[in-house]
Design a protein around this motif. Structure first.
Motif, PDB file in Angstrom:
ATOM      1  N   LYS A 159       5.540 -16.183   1.327  1.00 19.21           N
ATOM      2  CA  LYS A 159       4.165 -15.738   1.528  1.00 19.21           C
ATOM      3  C   LYS A 159       4.063 -14.713   2.660  1.00 19.21           C
ATOM      4  CE  LYS A 159       1.905 -19.815  -0.395  1.00 19.21           C
ATOM      5  NZ  LYS A 159       0.862 -20.832  -0.252  1.00 19.21           N
ATOM      6  N   THR A 160       4.844 -14.911   3.709  1.00 19.46           N
ATOM      7  CA  THR A 160       4.815 -13.980   4.837  1.00 19.46           C
ATOM      8  C   THR A 160       5.281 -12.592   4.422  1.00 19.46           C
ATOM      9  OG1 THR A 160       5.182 -15.761   6.431  1.00 19.46           O
ATOM     10  CG2 THR A 160       5.720 -13.524   7.155  1.00 19.46           C
ATOM     11  N   VAL A 161       6.366 -12.536   3.644  1.00 22.25           N
ATOM     12  CA  VAL A 161       6.882 -11.253   3.176  1.00 22.25           C
ATOM     13  C   VAL A 161       5.837 -10.540   2.320  1.00 22.25           C
ATOM     14  CG1 VAL A 161       8.589 -10.186   1.655  1.00 22.25           C
ATOM     15  CG2 VAL A 161       9.307 -11.918   3.303  1.00 22.25           C
ATOM     16  N   ALA A 162       5.183 -11.277   1.423  1.00 23.47           N
ATOM     17  CA  ALA A 162       4.172 -10.667   0.561  1.00 23.47           C
ATOM     18  C   ALA A 162       2.963 -10.186   1.363  1.00 23.47           C
ATOM     19  CB  ALA A 162       3.738 -11.666  -0.511  1.00 23.47           C
ATOM     20  N   ASP A 163       2.482 -10.996   2.309  1.00 27.68           N
ATOM     21  CA  ASP A 163       1.338 -10.591   3.139  1.00 27.68           C
ATOM     22  C   ASP A 163       1.642  -9.310   3.913  1.00 27.68           C
ATOM     23  OD1 ASP A 163      -0.185 -12.708   2.317  1.00 27.68           O
ATOM     24  OD2 ASP A 163       0.143 -13.937   4.101  1.00 27.68           O
ATOM     25  N   THR A 164       2.843  -9.228   4.458  1.00 26.98           N
ATOM     26  CA  THR A 164       3.237  -8.044   5.228  1.00 26.98           C
ATOM     27  C   THR A 164       3.215  -6.795   4.355  1.00 26.98           C
ATOM     28  OG1 THR A 164       4.634  -9.391   6.667  1.00 26.98           O
ATOM     29  CG2 THR A 164       5.077  -7.023   6.620  1.00 26.98           C
ATOM     30  N   ALA A 165       3.741  -6.910   3.136  1.00 26.30           N
ATOM     31  CA  ALA A 165       3.781  -5.770   2.224  1.00 26.30           C
ATOM     32  C   ALA A 165       2.375  -5.339   1.816  1.00 26.30           C
ATOM     33  CB  ALA A 165       4.608  -6.123   0.997  1.00 26.30           C
ATOM     34  N   ILE A 166       1.495  -6.313   1.577  1.00 31.17           N
ATOM     35  CA  ILE A 166       0.116  -5.993   1.174  1.00 31.17           C
ATOM     36  C   ILE A 166      -0.611  -5.257   2.298  1.00 31.17           C
ATOM     37  CG2 ILE A 166      -2.136  -7.023   0.670  1.00 31.17           C
ATOM     38  CD1 ILE A 166      -0.531  -9.253  -0.824  1.00 31.17           C
ATOM     39  N   ASP A 167      -0.492  -5.749   3.508  1.00 28.57           N
ATOM     40  CA  ASP A 167      -1.156  -5.098   4.647  1.00 28.57           C
ATOM     41  C   ASP A 167      -0.624  -3.686   4.874  1.00 28.57           C
ATOM     42  OD1 ASP A 167      -2.704  -7.337   5.044  1.00 28.57           O
ATOM     43  OD2 ASP A 167      -1.431  -8.185   6.619  1.00 28.57           O
ATOM     44  N   ALA A 168       0.695  -3.525   4.712  1.00 29.93           N
ATOM     45  CA  ALA A 168       1.289  -2.198   4.910  1.00 29.93           C
ATOM     46  C   ALA A 168       0.792  -1.225   3.851  1.00 29.93           C
ATOM     47  CB  ALA A 168       2.818  -2.307   4.860  1.00 29.93           C
ATOM     48  N   ARG A 169       0.685  -1.686   2.616  1.00 28.00           N
ATOM     49  CA  ARG A 169       0.219  -0.793   1.543  1.00 28.00           C
ATOM     50  C   ARG A 169      -1.248  -0.414   1.745  1.00 28.00           C
ATOM     51  NH1 ARG A 169       1.736   0.014  -3.668  1.00 28.00           N
ATOM     52  NH2 ARG A 169       3.805  -0.248  -2.760  1.00 28.00           N
ATOM     53  N   ALA A 170      -2.069  -1.370   2.143  1.00 27.60           N
ATOM     54  CA  ALA A 170      -3.482  -1.087   2.378  1.00 27.60           C
ATOM     55  C   ALA A 170      -3.636  -0.037   3.473  1.00 27.60           C
ATOM     56  CB  ALA A 170      -4.213  -2.365   2.755  1.00 27.60           C
ATOM     57  N   ALA A 171      -2.728  -0.056   4.449  1.00 28.22           N
ATOM     58  CA  ALA A 171      -2.811   0.890   5.563  1.00 28.22           C
ATOM     59  C   ALA A 171      -2.388   2.293   5.154  1.00 28.22           C
ATOM     60  CB  ALA A 171      -1.938   0.396   6.717  1.00 28.22           C
TER      61      ALA A 171
ATOM     62  N   GLY B 166      -2.080   3.506   1.824  1.00 35.29           N
ATOM     63  CA  GLY B 166      -2.710   4.014   0.613  1.00 35.29           C
ATOM     64  C   GLY B 166      -1.765   4.046  -0.578  1.00 35.29           C
ATOM     65  N   ALA B 167      -2.326   4.425  -1.737  1.00 40.21           N
ATOM     66  CA  ALA B 167      -1.589   4.378  -3.002  1.00 40.21           C
ATOM     67  C   ALA B 167      -0.681   5.584  -3.176  1.00 40.21           C
ATOM     68  CB  ALA B 167      -2.573   4.301  -4.162  1.00 40.21           C
ATOM     69  N   ASP B 168       0.338   5.401  -4.052  1.00 40.56           N
ATOM     70  CA  ASP B 168       1.216   6.507  -4.433  1.00 40.56           C
ATOM     71  C   ASP B 168       0.575   7.305  -5.567  1.00 40.56           C
ATOM     72  OD1 ASP B 168       3.206   5.779  -2.592  1.00 40.56           O
ATOM     73  OD2 ASP B 168       4.009   4.271  -3.973  1.00 40.56           O
ATOM     74  N   ASP B 169       1.242   8.423  -5.963  1.00 33.87           N
ATOM     75  CA  ASP B 169       0.715   9.263  -7.035  1.00 33.87           C
ATOM     76  C   ASP B 169       0.602   8.486  -8.347  1.00 33.87           C
ATOM     77  OD1 ASP B 169       0.536  11.387  -5.308  1.00 33.87           O
ATOM     78  OD2 ASP B 169       2.499  12.199  -5.840  1.00 33.87           O
ATOM     79  N   VAL B 170       1.648   7.692  -8.665  1.00 35.42           N
ATOM     80  CA  VAL B 170       1.599   6.816  -9.841  1.00 35.42           C
ATOM     81  C   VAL B 170       1.372   5.405  -9.325  1.00 35.42           C
ATOM     82  CG1 VAL B 170       2.836   5.937 -11.858  1.00 35.42           C
ATOM     83  CG2 VAL B 170       3.154   8.320 -11.125  1.00 35.42           C
ATOM     84  N   PRO B 171       0.182   4.855  -9.503  1.00 38.73           N
ATOM     85  CA  PRO B 171      -0.120   3.549  -8.911  1.00 38.73           C
ATOM     86  C   PRO B 171       0.727   2.438  -9.509  1.00 38.73           C
ATOM     87  CG  PRO B 171      -1.864   4.220 -10.421  1.00 38.73           C
ATOM     88  CD  PRO B 171      -0.956   5.398 -10.267  1.00 38.73           C
ATOM     89  N   ASP B 172       1.175   1.519  -8.658  1.00 40.16           N
ATOM     90  CA  ASP B 172       1.912   0.354  -9.129  1.00 40.16           C
ATOM     91  C   ASP B 172       0.946  -0.834  -9.212  1.00 40.16           C
ATOM     92  OD1 ASP B 172       1.556  -0.538  -6.520  1.00 40.16           O
ATOM     93  OD2 ASP B 172       3.613  -0.159  -5.912  1.00 40.16           O
ATOM     94  N   LEU B 173       1.482  -2.029  -9.481  1.00 42.18           N
ATOM     95  CA  LEU B 173       0.610  -3.191  -9.648  1.00 42.18           C
ATOM     96  C   LEU B 173      -0.181  -3.503  -8.387  1.00 42.18           C
ATOM     97  CD1 LEU B 173       2.727  -5.743 -11.743  1.00 42.18           C
ATOM     98  CD2 LEU B 173       1.136  -4.001 -12.530  1.00 42.18           C
ATOM     99  N   LEU B 174       0.442  -3.351  -7.239  1.00 43.30           N
ATOM    100  CA  LEU B 174      -0.264  -3.648  -5.993  1.00 43.30           C
ATOM    101  C   LEU B 174      -1.402  -2.655  -5.766  1.00 43.30           C
ATOM    102  CD1 LEU B 174      -0.735  -5.160  -3.407  1.00 43.30           C
ATOM    103  CD2 LEU B 174       1.199  -3.938  -2.369  1.00 43.30           C
TER     104      LEU B 174
END
Length: 451
Positions: free
Chosen positions: A213-225, A227-235
């Motif tokens: 859960k910690t690894v996933a939370d860290t990745a989510i927060d980093a992505r929110a900070a 922003g999205a890539d040119d081709v959006p992924d599931l997150l």
């Protein structure tokens, strides 16, 4: 079959009544081993092992449960107790309004367009898998292990786009640890004890769970900070997702629980489908030759793409038949919330009502020669009763990622069958064992001959 006229491996089902402790011990080793053999020959079986239970194999009764009276048959307490510590109140577990808003929010993520946009990732992972198999040379390869690696490559890349903040090895290790320990049914689950009563397996897997859960939370927060890539992924798609009715968006915990659901389900079940498909193909070289001819006609020597999937019907039939014989989610259970009658039998409030998909798919009433491998059963899908074949469930709660999984499976299987002729290894037959999913215990050991 053209290998010694043998039938593919199957689970030996129960032919005599068992008591609660024998049933519990058997279920901890293999959940499917508690299915009575008679369940493959009649529409319903009932009994009492600590509490009243019913197994339903009648397509019409199953349709009523999954479609007409969905809210009357929520997922059983056993299922929720096993999975809630890992994936919270995510789509897989949530009920009622809480499930509906999440489903509305997540459904666009798995639209045909979005799934097709992710196909190049699947093609790349398939090519890497073929390269690894080729380097093994004449040595036998455990194709279960290879398919787990391949599908985890896919799900981690389509979920996190190779994001450096996502530690895929840690998540992979944590998922395996949780499934192997916490997935084993506890006596407390059989007896219907409340969720707050400690289960030994969950205590043992707690560290892995926290890390996951910690690894996933860290990745989510980093992505929110960032922003999205040119081709959006599931997150990216989930972060942007919004319930069209309530305008509600998922918070970090809800995003994490659903992402972990997609990761666990998305790689484990597809890996198993592919491993069993390859086992069955090695079992029948004629099927391999037919599939290879189809693949060559469509793709020649180029990589298999998302656009090719609809042009490879026989490869899809192999996958469909593997899902019939070895459905990854081979048993689902519900708790009756109100009195009912199914197949002429009384259902009381609180009864456990099980759909043993493994037995349903091998029913002598519904299928001709049900234990045999025959992809031609699926040449005309419309000829099959919709509720006799449930690899992804059905009704409103049908697996949200079914089209994603099938596209991925066809691309990977076609890539491998197009480049290799697979042969079984003598004395290395797998054993079908279900804890949370139906795995080939011992691995799927095959030799791969380049073509």
């Amino acid at each position: 079959m053209n290998i010694e006229n043998r039938q593919p491996v199957k689970v030996p089902l129960v032919r005599e009544p068992w008591g609660i402790f024998k049933s519990l011990n058997a279920a901890r080793q293999n959940v499917l081993s508690i299915i009575p053999e008679i369940a493959t020959r009649q529409p319903m079986v009932s009994g009492k092992t600590g509490k009243r239970w019913h197994m339903v194999m009648d397509p019409e009764a199953i349709r009523i449960m999954l479609l007409e009276r969905l809210d009357q048959y929520p997922k059983s307490l056993v299922t929720k107790n096993l999975l809630r510590p890992a994936i919270g109140e995510s789509l897989f577990i949530a009920e009622g309004a809480h499930w509906r808003w999440q489903r509305r929010t997540a459904a666009p993520v798995f639209s045909h367009r979005n799934v097709m946009n992710l196909a190049p990732i699947m093609t790349g992972a398939a090519d890497r898998a073929a390269a690894r198999v080729a380097t093994a040379g004449p040595r036998a390869v455990d194709m279960l292990d290879e398919m787990v690696t391949t599908t985890f490559d896919v799900i981690s890349d389509v979920t996190f786009s190779g994001d450096g903040s996502f530690d895929r090895d840690s998540v992979h290790t944590a998922i395996d640890a949780y499934i192997s320990e916490a997935g084993k049914i506890s006596l407390f689950d059989i007896l219907g004890a409340p969720d707050w009563v400690p289960r030994p397996g969950r205590i043992m897997s707690g560290k892995a769970l926290k890390q996951m859960k910690t690894v996933a939370d860290t990745a989510i927060d980093a992505r929110a900070a960032r922003g999205a890539d040119d081709v959006p992924d599931l997150l990216d798609l989930l972060l942007d997702g919004e319930d069209p009715k309530s305008k509600r968006k998922m918070n970090t915990a809800e995003l994490r629980d659903n992402l972990l659901t997609f990761i666990v389900a998305g790689h484990e079940t597809t890996a198993l489908t592919l491993a069993w498909s390859l086992y069955l193909c090695a079992f029948d070289l004629d099927v391999q030759d037919r599939a290879r001819a189809e693949i060559q006609a469509v793709c020649a020597d180029r990589p298999v793409t998302g656009e090719d999937v609809s042009k490879l019907p026989f490869v899809r039939q192999i996958i469909d038949e593997a899902l019939r014989l070895y459905p990854p989610a081979a048993m689902v259970s519900r708790t009756a919330m109100a009195p009912d009658t199914l197949c002429g039998r009384e259902i009381r409030k609180g009864d456990t009502v099980i759909i043993p998909i493994y037995a349903l798919h091998r029913s002598h009433v519904l299928w001709k020669d049900p234990d045999a491998f025959n992809p031609d059963r699926f040449a005309d899908p419309k000829a099959i009763d919709r509720y006799a074949y449930l690899p992804f469930g059905d009704g409103p709660r049908i697996c949200i990622g079914a089209s994603f999984a099938l596209q991925e499976a066809v691309i990977i299987l076609a890539t491998l069958l197009g480049r290799f002729r697979f042969h079984p290894v003598a004395g290395k037959d797998p054993s079908p064992v279900m804890i949370l999913t139906l795995r080939p215990e011992g691995g799927v050991w095959l030799t791969a001959e380049p073509v």
